[in-house]
Enzyme design. Structure first.
Site, short mmCIF file in Angstrom:
data_model
loop_
_atom_site.label_atom_id
_atom_site.label_comp_id
_atom_site.label_asym_id
_atom_site.label_seq_id
_atom_site.Cartn_x
_atom_site.Cartn_y
_atom_site.Cartn_z
N HIS A 46 0.84 -1.21 0.00
CA HIS A 46 0.00 0.00 0.00
C HIS A 46 0.87 1.26 0.00
O HIS A 46 0.51 2.27 -0.60
CB HIS A 46 -0.91 0.02 1.23
CG HIS A 46 -1.95 -1.06 1.23
ND1 HIS A 46 -1.91 -2.12 2.11
CD2 HIS A 46 -3.05 -1.25 0.46
CE1 HIS A 46 -2.95 -2.91 1.89
NE2 HIS A 46 -3.65 -2.42 0.89
N GLY A 156 -3.51 -1.72 -6.92
CA GLY A 156 -2.38 -2.65 -7.00
C GLY A 156 -2.59 -3.67 -8.11
O GLY A 156 -3.71 -4.16 -8.32
#
Ligand code: PAF
Length: 292
Positions: A46, A156
């Protein structure tokens, strides 16, 4: 874990907004806004998303919301790791401006009757194993995009089918946002960073390394074409099925990167080799892109 080094924290850390009204007040200024949608349990992967967001934006918003709509009845919604204080501290280290952390009642005040249908691409691979998952994902992503109105949203690439579907939704529904993919962050042993890695015991973690090994083997066989890629990856996973604890394969697929349909023998262009497997009670996914 190869965690990126933290950036300078903003004085006092990010502003935490719990409601759409608080979010609107926090985002009243001008400038480029980037959103990083997450379900919390933030890790190095993250951080790399937040850094891509920071490079592009004046204001970085991280949403932290464990979205019940994308979990099946037998999945890990209840035990999904939640620690907003730790998540906010990590966001402070990365210079995030706003953390949007709504409650389930705030996001879904009434039963959700209108949802975003992910279409046929949402029924393959992850969608076949987790019916309704991508309807839940796209619905919450659409809500977050409408609430935050970002110029850019960063996802992602570990969730390859998710980002492909988000790109399709944005194109098909004319949503005015740039979607940016962040490369998968891996630990030195090859395991892809995931919030679910915390569930793994040491022995399970060792077994789980077969996923990234299989993907590497597949990529190394790319010159032989799609069947050679699949065979090389399957050989590694077949071995791991007999490991202790075993790797229980859900799917291994070599698909067209844009449509997620199986890559035919003569396929040319970008493909994604995607794997999902269970180790103990933990379901893991991983993928690698393979130019054919
Ligand atoms: O990838 C995730 O963490 C989630 O699927 C997302 C995009 C935040 C939607 O809940």
């Amino acid at each position: 874990m190869t965690e990126p080094t933290p950036q300078t924290a903003t004085a006092g850390g990010p502003l935490v907004a719990r409601t759409p009204e608080e979010l609107r007040r926090a985002l009243s200024g001008p400038g480029h806004v980037a959103l990083v949608p997450t379900m919390g349990a933030l890790h190095g992967g993250h951080r790399s998303l937040m850094r891509l967001a920071r490079e592009r934006a004046d204001t970085v918003v991280v949403s932290v919301f464990v979205n019940p709509l994308q979990f099946g009845p037998d999945e890990d919604f209840d035990r999904y790791p939640r620690d907003l204080a730790a998540d906010t501290a990590l966001c402070a280290e990365e210079g995030v401006d706003v953390v949007f952390a709504p409650s389930v009642a705030t996001m879904y005040p009434a039963p959700q009757m209108v949802t975003v249908d992910a279409g046929p691409m949402g029924e393959r691979l992850e969608g076949a194993s987790r019916p309704g998952h991508f309807t839940g994902v796209l619905t919450v992503v659409a809500k977050l995009l409408n609430l935050v109105r970002p110029d850019t949203a960063v996802f992602g690439e570990k969730d390859a089918q998710q980002i492909a579907l988000v790109r399709r939704m944005v194109a098909d529904l004319d949503v005015p946002v740039e979607i940016v993919g962040a490369p998968i962050l891996r630990d030195p042993d090859g395991l892809a960073s995931s919030s679910r890695n915390v569930y793994l015991s040491d022995a399970e973690r060792r077994s789980a390394l077969a996923l990234s090994r299989a993907l590497r083997a597949g990529r190394e066989a790319a010159a032989g074409g799609p069947d050679a890629v699949r065979a090389a990856a399957h050989a590694v996973l077949d071995g791991a099925a007999g490991a202790a604890p075993p790797v229980v394969l859900d799917y291994l697929a070599l698909v067209d990167a844009a449509t997620f349909t199986e890559a035919a023998p003569g396929h040319r262009g970008d493909a994604v080799l995607a794997v999902a497997a269970r180790v103990g009670s933990t379901r893991l996914i991983d993928n690698v892109s393979i130019p054919l």
